[in-house]
Structures are given as structure tokens and as C-alpha cells.
Design a protein around this motif. Structure first.
Motif, short mmCIF file in Angstrom:
data_model
loop_
_atom_site.label_atom_id
_atom_site.label_comp_id
_atom_site.label_asym_id
_atom_site.label_seq_id
_atom_site.Cartn_x
_atom_site.Cartn_y
_atom_site.Cartn_z
N PHE A 194 0.84 -1.19 0.00
CA PHE A 194 0.00 0.00 0.00
C PHE A 194 0.88 1.25 0.00
O PHE A 194 2.02 1.21 0.47
N GLU A 226 -10.83 -2.85 -14.23
CA GLU A 226 -10.40 -4.19 -13.79
C GLU A 226 -10.06 -5.10 -14.97
O GLU A 226 -9.49 -6.15 -14.78
N PHE A 286 -8.28 -8.59 -4.18
CA PHE A 286 -9.62 -9.02 -3.77
C PHE A 286 -9.51 -10.32 -3.00
O PHE A 286 -8.78 -11.23 -3.38
N GLU A 307 -13.37 -13.69 1.05
CA GLU A 307 -14.28 -13.38 2.16
C GLU A 307 -14.37 -11.89 2.42
O GLU A 307 -15.46 -11.37 2.68
N TYR A 335 -12.77 -6.34 -1.46
CA TYR A 335 -11.66 -5.49 -1.88
C TYR A 335 -10.82 -5.11 -0.66
O TYR A 335 -11.36 -4.67 0.36
N LEU A 336 -9.52 -5.31 -0.78
CA LEU A 336 -8.62 -5.07 0.35
C LEU A 336 -8.08 -3.64 0.29
O LEU A 336 -7.64 -3.17 -0.75
N LEU A 341 -18.21 -3.48 5.02
CA LEU A 341 -18.13 -4.93 4.89
C LEU A 341 -19.42 -5.56 5.42
O LEU A 341 -19.93 -5.17 6.46
N ALA A 351 -23.92 -5.44 0.41
CA ALA A 351 -23.59 -5.12 -0.98
C ALA A 351 -23.72 -3.61 -1.18
O ALA A 351 -24.40 -2.92 -0.42
N GLU A 352 -23.06 -3.10 -2.21
CA GLU A 352 -23.05 -1.67 -2.51
C GLU A 352 -24.47 -1.12 -2.59
O GLU A 352 -24.78 -0.07 -2.04
N SER A 386 -1.86 -6.16 0.75
CA SER A 386 -3.08 -6.95 0.81
C SER A 386 -2.87 -8.29 1.53
O SER A 386 -3.80 -8.82 2.13
N HIS A 431 -17.83 -10.28 2.69
CA HIS A 431 -18.18 -9.35 1.62
C HIS A 431 -19.27 -9.97 0.75
O HIS A 431 -19.13 -11.09 0.29
N THR A 432 -20.33 -9.21 0.55
CA THR A 432 -21.43 -9.74 -0.26
C THR A 432 -21.67 -8.88 -1.50
O THR A 432 -22.64 -9.08 -2.22
N GLY A 433 -20.80 -7.91 -1.72
CA GLY A 433 -21.00 -6.99 -2.84
C GLY A 433 -20.27 -7.39 -4.10
O GLY A 433 -20.08 -8.58 -4.39
N LYS A 434 -19.86 -6.38 -4.82
CA LYS A 434 -19.25 -6.57 -6.13
C LYS A 434 -18.02 -7.50 -6.08
O LYS A 434 -17.26 -7.48 -5.12
N VAL A 435 -17.89 -8.27 -7.15
CA VAL A 435 -16.73 -9.15 -7.31
C VAL A 435 -16.13 -8.84 -8.67
O VAL A 435 -16.87 -8.70 -9.65
N PRO A 436 -14.80 -8.72 -8.77
CA PRO A 436 -14.22 -8.45 -10.09
C PRO A 436 -14.66 -9.51 -11.08
O PRO A 436 -14.69 -10.71 -10.75
N ALA A 437 -15.00 -9.11 -12.29
CA ALA A 437 -15.57 -10.03 -13.28
C ALA A 437 -14.70 -11.27 -13.47
O ALA A 437 -15.20 -12.38 -13.58
N ARG A 438 -13.38 -11.06 -13.46
CA ARG A 438 -12.51 -12.21 -13.74
C ARG A 438 -12.54 -13.25 -12.63
O ARG A 438 -12.14 -14.39 -12.81
N LEU A 487 -15.51 -17.64 -8.06
CA LEU A 487 -16.00 -17.43 -6.70
C LEU A 487 -17.40 -18.01 -6.51
O LEU A 487 -17.68 -18.67 -5.52
#
Ligand SMILES: [Zn+2]
Ligand SMILES: [Zn+2]
Lengths: 374, 202
Positions: free
Chosen positions: A40, A148, A155, A158, A161-162, A227, A230-231, B87, B110-117, B122
Motif C-alpha cells: 500500500f 479491472e 480481492f 471473504e 476489496y482489500l 463490509l 452489498a453496494e 493486501s 463481503h457480499t457486494g461486487k466481485v471483479p468479473a474475472r 468465486l
């Protein structure tokens, strides 16, 4: 594109319009992202930061929405330019303090901005006028999706995004709205609202100063957790609360009109008198008086055509904006106070006196979120 | 709500601070708030106090202090800055972080967005985990027909995954004994937890 060319114009979030923009000044969503396997920014060596900067900046300026973008390294911006960007909410205070290895990229409309190597490798935000959290999220979410494809974001299965700070992990998202709440402040209800909103995991804070001391009666509502939801859920919760605050503010204004109309008119009239005739005024006094003028415009006491000029003064009277056209390196506070007063006098010169006869007896009440949702 | 410091007394002082859009919150009891010198909520960084609490507890548990093997960051560095090094620190300090994350957020997953790849892999991993849980339960409850169905689904899912990652061609299910046979069935379920195609990921 030059920074001076960009900041010559007010950003879209200030000059544009959006739903409920009398009370909801702007909506903003920020996402924090980091590159996988790279330390970071706060822990990275300079060479590592520079490499991350090059990689991310390369990807950002390729975005279709970033054609005609402004892109500059922080080390190449003057302190004044950085502060102008900060006063426009385009970069954070923390980012402004950064030097080598950090950069900012923004579009000409000033609706999208990308801070590279702030606390995280990438902080990207979308900001627009009025209550448009869904729309600004869609904007920044799309940019994130495009990025991305070429950037490998850190990522965790669990934790999501870190981020450098555990307070942002998960969605990495901070959604916020800036609210103008003079009615709630005048009727001394604002602290109660702040406390009840804080209890449900959202935060309200004065934009400049805390609670009822908030200058210009401007407040920011935002999510505090990132966390576990969802957004869309976070934004949905925020929207609901903002609608409730809106309703309270509208009600507070109506009650003031019905029960304390004289006080209200007195405040607006005094604000008008002082702003039109002062020769020295501090930022705090200016913001507080402008807030009354803004409410006066909302109530129809001033012609609607003056709304933008009044709104712009909230930003234009900030220290760095006052000096932006000037060569002088740094003005003293007394010089700034007289410059500020002169600017306000000029801007409000043609604005007519408040028309007290125009006080509406039944101002529109905001619809509640339940009836608003389709 | 209990005090974040002593975790025993009722919290009566709720501090909230947002710095540049970052929200920081600490709940303290009367005594602890005095002890921490929290008279002026604007004058200090709440996150640092909150993070400091978590980090301090962790250091007590690990007197030697752990370091992240990727970036070299230590618990002490974390306590000092309130920020992590990279990370991979999230895994290195997972134990200490989980308590802190629980206090800070509304959940730990985490239950939100996940990178498409990563999205496909997942969602498969999550589906597989759910199926495996169901399988174990079905076996325990001796619902063998259900179990057989679940096992087929698991195999199908795994073979799809194997095909896509190319390397896992031959090691699937060839001579595996039937899961539903005999007394060692639970240990067989256990082996199902191990990815059948270890060569798929670098
Ligand atoms: Zn306590
Ligand atoms: Zn690390």
C-alpha cells in the motif's frame, strides 16, 4: 488539458441540477482499490509508488469517459492549485499533502476524479448535483469495471476489496450526500437527527465544523461500514435516511414559516444586508449568511435565477478559490476577508431585496421514500 | 452496547469523527472516556484509538509479534499507523483483525461486487461449499438418495472447473470409492474438501 482551464468553470455538481437539489447539494460515491501484490502507498518505497502510479494512470487515461481529462502529478501542482481541488471536493486533504508518486486525473465536467496513491493505490469518485447516489454509483462502478480489465485489484474471497485501512475493506465504498439543513439547525433539531442517524450505522457530520456549529448549515451523510452489505444495500439504506432528513428539513422550514416567520425574515434580511454591504468578512460568517440567502432562494424570496450565483459563492469564498486568479503567493487573512467581501458584493449587486410578500404559505412537502420507490 | 475499551461497562460516550469522508467511531463508558482523555472529540483520531485497541490486544497474544511474510509489516507498525502494509497483511494478521472488523462493520463476509474475472470461480467455490455442506448433512442423516444427487452435482461442477483450467484432466473421480459405502464415509467426505485438481492454480 490545463488545470486552469478546468477550474475556470464550476463543476457539474455545483452548476448542474438533480432531484431535490435545493436541499441535497451533491451526491458522491468513492471506491478504494489496490493492486494485488503491491505494498500500500503508505508502506511502499518511492520506486514502488512510481511504478503503481504509472500503471494505474496509464489505465485511467485510456478510459472512454476520460477523454479530454486533466492529469497531473501532485508534485507538479502548486499548493494553491491543490487547495482549489480540495475545496471542490475533487481531491482529499490527505491526497493534497502527497508529493512524489501521487497523481490526480479528472474529467472536464469534474464529475469523475481519480486519486492515485492516496491512502490506497486508487481512490476514484463520481460526484453530481442533487440526490443521485444511484447514478453516481453507476458511473463509478462502470469505470471500475473497465479498469479491472487491465488492472488486477486485490480481492479476497471473504473480505472483498482489500484496503490499507480496515475501515474501508469489503466494498471499499464511501457514499455520501451533502445536505443544506438551515431549517433543522434553526429549530434546534439537528443534533437529534445526527444522533439517531449515527445509531443506525450511518454518519452525519458538519462539512466545516460539528453539529449545530456546522458552518453554512452544510452536512454530509455517509455510510460508515463497508463490509457485510452489498453496494446497493448500503446506498439503499443511505437513500432512505436522506429522504427522511429531507422530509424533516422541509417540515422544519414550514413550521418556521408558520410560527416564526418574523425571525426567519429578519435573519434572511440581515444576511442580505450584511453580505451586500460588508467590506470585510470571514469565511465562517460568509458561509452562515449565505446559508440564509440560499434558503431565501428556496422559499421564493429571491428570483430563482440567482440560485447558481449563491451556490457558487459557497465555493468561491473559500480561501484558495479567492486567490486563484491572483499571482500573489499567499494572502494574509485580513486581505482575504476584504477580498471575500468584495467578491460577494459584486456577485449579489444586482440581486433584489427579499420580497417578503412572496413567503409561500404551503411549501411543497417532499414525498416519503416509500411512495418514491417504484 | 458495551464500552470498546473495557468491554464490560455500558457505553455512554459515543464518539464519531469523519476525516475526509472516513468515518471513525468509538463507544466508551464514563470511566474509560475520562481515562483516555477523550474530552475533545475533535482533537484526536478515533480510528487510531480503535485500531490501537485491537492491535494492542493482538500484541499481548503474540508477544513475539508476527510479520507479514510478503511485505514485512509488523503488528507494531499497524498499531502505530492504523494502516496495513499490503493486501497479504489481511491473511498474516487475520486473527487479530477479525475481532476488529466485527466491531467496525455489519458483517465479516463481503457480499457486494466481485471483479468479473473472479466472479465465476468465486460463485462456483461458494456453490461447491454449499453442496458439500449439504452432502455431509445428508450423509449424517442417512438420506442416501439426496447424498447421491448432491455428489453428482459436485462432480459435475468440479469437472466443469477442471475442463476450464485444463490441467485437471485426469484426476477426477476415476477410482474413487463410492462415498456412500461403509463406515469410513465421513472421512471420504473429508477428502472431497481437498480440491481434486491441485495443479489448476499457480
Ligand atoms: Zn470502559
Ligand atoms: Zn503485508
Amino acid at each position: 488539458m490545463k488545470l486552469s482551464a478546468i477550474i475556470a468553470n464550476t463543476g457539474e455538481w455545483l452548476s448542474g441540477s438533480g432531484p431535490h437539489d435545493q436541499i441535497v447539494v451533491s451526491s458522491r460515491v468513492r471506491l478504494a482499490r489496490n493492486l494485488k501484490g503491491k505494498p500500500f502507498p503508505g508502506w511502499a518505497k518511492k520506486a514502488e509508488r512510481v511504478a503503481v502510479l504509472d500503471e494505474i494512470r496509464g489505465a485511467v487515461i485510456q478510459l472512454p469517459e476520460m477523454k479530454e481529462a486533466f492529469s497531473e502529478k501532485l508534485e507538479d501542482l502548486s499548493p494553491l492549485e491543490k487547495q482549489v481541488l480540495m475545496e471542490r471536493h475533487l481531491i482529499s486533504r490527505e491526497h493534497a499533502a502527497k508529493g512524489a508518486g501521487s497523481a490526480v486525473v479528472m474529467n472536464t465536467a469534474q464529475t469523475l476524479s481519480f486519486m492515485i496513491n492516496e491512502e490506497d493505490h486508487l481512490r476514484m469518485q463520481a460526484i453530481r448535483a442533487g440526490l443521485q447516489l444511484d447514478e453516481v454509483f453507476a458511473m463509478i462502478n462502470q469505470a471500475d469495471g473497465e479498469l479491472e480489465e487491465s488492472l488486477d485489484f486485490a480481492f479476497h474471497n471473504e473480505l472483498g476489496y482489500l484496503t490499507a485501512c480496515p475501515t474501508n475493506v469489503g466494498t471499499g465504498m464511501r457514499a455520501s450526500a451533502m445536505l443544506h439543513l438551515p431549517g433543522l439547525v434553526m429549530s434546534e433539531q439537528v443534533n437529534k437527527i445526527i444522533n439517531s442517524v449515527n445509531k443506525i450505522g450511518l454518519a452525519v457530520r458538519g462539512l466545516h465544523g460539528e453539529g449545530s456549529e456546522a458552518m453554512g448549515n452544510l452536512f454530509q451523510v455517509s455510510n460508515q461500514t463497508t463490509l457485510g452489505e452489498a453496494e446497493e444495500e448500503i446506498i439503499g439504506r443511505l437513500n432512505k435516511v436522506i429522504f427522511q432528513i429531507l422530509e424533516h428539513e422541509q417540515n422544519a422550514r414550514q413550521i418556521l414559516l408558520q410560527q416564526r416567520a418574523e425571525t426567519l425574515l429578519d435573519q434572511i434580511g440581515r444576511a442580505y444586508g450584511i453580505l451586500c454591504h460588508a467590506h470585510s468578512i470571514t469565511s465562517k460568517e460568509a458561509l452562515n449568511l449565505l446559508s440564509f440567502i440560499k434558503m431565501g432562494v428556496d422559499l421564493g424570496l429571491f428570483p430563482g435565477g440567482y440560485r447558481l450565483q449563491v451556490d457558487e459563492l459557497f465555493i468561491e469564498t473559500q480561501p484558495a478559490h479567492l486567490q486563484k486568479g491572483l499571482q500573489a503567493t499567499k494572502l494574509g487573512s485580513e486581505e482575504r476577508d476584504s477580498l471575500r467581501a468584495a467578491l460577494i458584493r459584486t456577485k449579489l449587486k444586482k440581486m433584489p431585496e427579499p420580497e417578503i410578500g412572496k413567503i409561500p404559505t404551503t411549501p411543497p412537502i417532499v414525498q416519503s421514500p416509500t411512495s418514491e420507490e417504484s | 452496547m458495551f464500552c470498546d475499551v473495557c468491554k464490560s461497562k455500558e457505553a455512554t460516550v459515543f464518539l464519531t469523527q469523519i476525516v475526509e469522508g472516513k468515518m471513525q467511531k468509538v463507544n466508551l463508558c464514563e470511566g474509560c472516556s475520562k481515562e483516555k482523555g477523550v474530552n475533545d472529540p475533535t482533537g484526536f483520531a478515533l480510528a487510531d484509538l480503535l485500531l490501537g485497541l485491537g492491535a494492542a490486544q493482538e500484541i499481548e497474544k503474540n508477544p513475539l509479534g508476527i510479520r507479514c511474510s510478503v511485505c514485512g509489516f509488523s503488528q507494531t507498525d499497524f498499531k502505530k499507523t492504523g494502516r496495513l502494509g499490503c493486501s497479504a497483511c489481511y491473511d498474516a494478521f487475520a486473527e487479530g483483525l477479525s475481532g476488529m472488523l466485527k466491531n467496525m462493520h455489519r458483517g465479516l463476509i463481503h457480499t457486494g461486487k466481485v471483479p468479473a474475472r473472479l466472479a465465476l470461480a468465486l460463485s462456483r467455490a461458494r456453490e461447491l461449499a454449499a453442496l458439500q455442506q449439504g452432502l455431509e448433512k445428508a450423509i449424517l442423516e442417512e438420506k442416501f438418495e439426496d447424498a447421491a444427487g448432491l455428489r453428482d452435482k459436485i462432480r459435475l461442477l468440479e469437472s466443469e472447473e477442471g475442463k476450464e483450467s485444463k490441467s485437471g484432466e485426469s484426476n477426477l473421480s476415476g477410482g474413487e470409492p463410492d462415498l456412500l459405502d461403509g463406515p469410513n464415509r465421513l472421512s471420504l467426505v473429508q477428502t472431497e474438501d481437498v480440491p481434486p485438481n491441485p495443479g489448476k492454480k499457480s
